[in-house]
Scaffold this active site. Structure first.
Site, PDB file in Angstrom:
ATOM      1  N   HIS A  24       3.944   0.343  -0.828  1.00  0.00           N
ATOM      2  CA  HIS A  24       4.200  -0.676  -0.176  1.00  0.00           C
ATOM      3  C   HIS A  24       5.589  -1.268  -0.506  1.00  0.00           C
ATOM      4  CE1 HIS A  24       0.244  -0.775   1.575  1.00  0.00           C
ATOM      5  NE2 HIS A  24      -0.193  -0.734   0.542  1.00  0.00           N
ATOM      6  N   GLU A  25       5.679  -1.230  -1.954  1.00  0.00           N
ATOM      7  CA  GLU A  25       7.080  -1.952  -2.344  1.00  0.00           C
ATOM      8  C   GLU A  25       8.232  -1.272  -2.023  1.00  0.00           C
ATOM      9  OE1 GLU A  25       4.863  -3.126  -6.500  1.00  0.00           O
ATOM     10  OE2 GLU A  25       6.894  -3.075  -6.428  1.00  0.00           O
TER      11      GLU A  25
ATOM     12  N   GLU B  51      -6.912   1.779  -9.897  1.00  0.00           N
ATOM     13  CA  GLU B  51      -6.822   0.661 -10.792  1.00  0.00           C
ATOM     14  C   GLU B  51      -5.978   1.104 -11.902  1.00  0.00           C
ATOM     15  OE1 GLU B  51      -6.833  -2.319  -9.442  1.00  0.00           O
ATOM     16  OE2 GLU B  51      -7.041  -3.603 -11.346  1.00  0.00           O
TER      17      GLU B  51
ATOM     18  N   HIS C 216      -1.841   1.595  -8.245  1.00  0.00           N
ATOM     19  CA  HIS C 216      -1.445   2.074  -7.012  1.00  0.00           C
ATOM     20  C   HIS C 216      -2.586   2.414  -6.216  1.00  0.00           C
ATOM     21  CE1 HIS C 216       1.954   3.497  -4.708  1.00  0.00           C
ATOM     22  NE2 HIS C 216       1.138   4.333  -4.269  1.00  0.00           N
ATOM     23  N   HIS C 217      -2.582   1.527  -5.098  1.00  0.00           N
ATOM     24  CA  HIS C 217      -3.934   1.303  -4.385  1.00  0.00           C
ATOM     25  C   HIS C 217      -3.954   2.060  -3.031  1.00  0.00           C
ATOM     26  CE1 HIS C 217      -3.680  -1.522  -7.698  1.00  0.00           C
ATOM     27  NE2 HIS C 217      -4.932  -1.493  -7.933  1.00  0.00           N
TER      28      HIS C 217
ATOM     29  N   ASP D   4       2.489   8.248  -4.336  1.00  0.00           N
ATOM     30  CA  ASP D   4       1.538   8.641  -3.512  1.00  0.00           C
ATOM     31  C   ASP D   4       1.144  10.002  -3.635  1.00  0.00           C
ATOM     32  OD1 ASP D   4       3.513   6.642  -1.661  1.00  0.00           O
ATOM     33  OD2 ASP D   4       1.499   6.113  -2.048  1.00  0.00           O
TER      34      ASP D   4
END
Ligand SMILES: C[C@H](O)[C@H](O)[C@H]1CNC2=NC(N)=NC(=O)C2=N1
Length: 91
Positions: free
Chosen positions: A71-72, A49, A53-54, A80
Site C-alpha cells: 500500500h505504501e 503480523e 505486511h498484510h 509481496d
C-alpha cells in the site's frame, strides 16, 4: 520503502499458482473442508503480523483467496513476492 517491481520482474518472480491483477498478486487456495481454510487463515495472519505486511483475505466455502499489494509504495514489491512464498509454505 521497497522499490516497485517492473512488469517483467513481477512475471519472473511470481511464485507458481499466483496471478497478477493490476497492482495486486493473488492466489485462491482450495481445502477439503471449511475449517481447514479457517485454520490456514490463522497461520497466514500470524506470518503477516510477523512480517508486518498484510494481505486482504476472502474466506469462501472450502477456499481462501489471498491478495497482496504494498500500500505504501502503491504497487507490487519484493515484500509481496516474499509473503506469497511464505503463505504457500503454510498450506
Ligand atoms: C503504516 C503501514 O500501515 C504499515 O507500515 C504497514 C502495515 N502492513 C502493510 N501491509 C501491506 N500490504 N502494505 C503496506 O504498505 C503495509 N504497511
Amino acid at each position: 520503502m521497497a522499490d516497485l517491481l517492473s512488469d517483467d520482474e513481477i512475471q519472473r518472480k511470481l511464485p507458481k499458482g499466483w496471478d497478477r491483477e493490476g497492482d495486486e498478486i493473488t492466489k485462491t487456495y482450495e481445502f477439503d473442508d471449511y475449517l481447514k481454510g479457517i485454520e490456514f487463515v490463522t497461520r497466514v495472519g500470524e506470518v503477516a503480523e510477523e512480517e508486518f505486511h498484510h494481505p486482504e483475505i476472502r474466506v469462501g466455502y472450502k477456499e481462501v483467496e489471498v491478495r497482496l499489494t504494498s500500500h505504501e509504495e502503491g504497487g507490487i514489491t519484493d515484500k509481496d513476492i516474499r509473503l506469497a512464498g511464505l503463505f504457500d509454505d503454510e498450506v
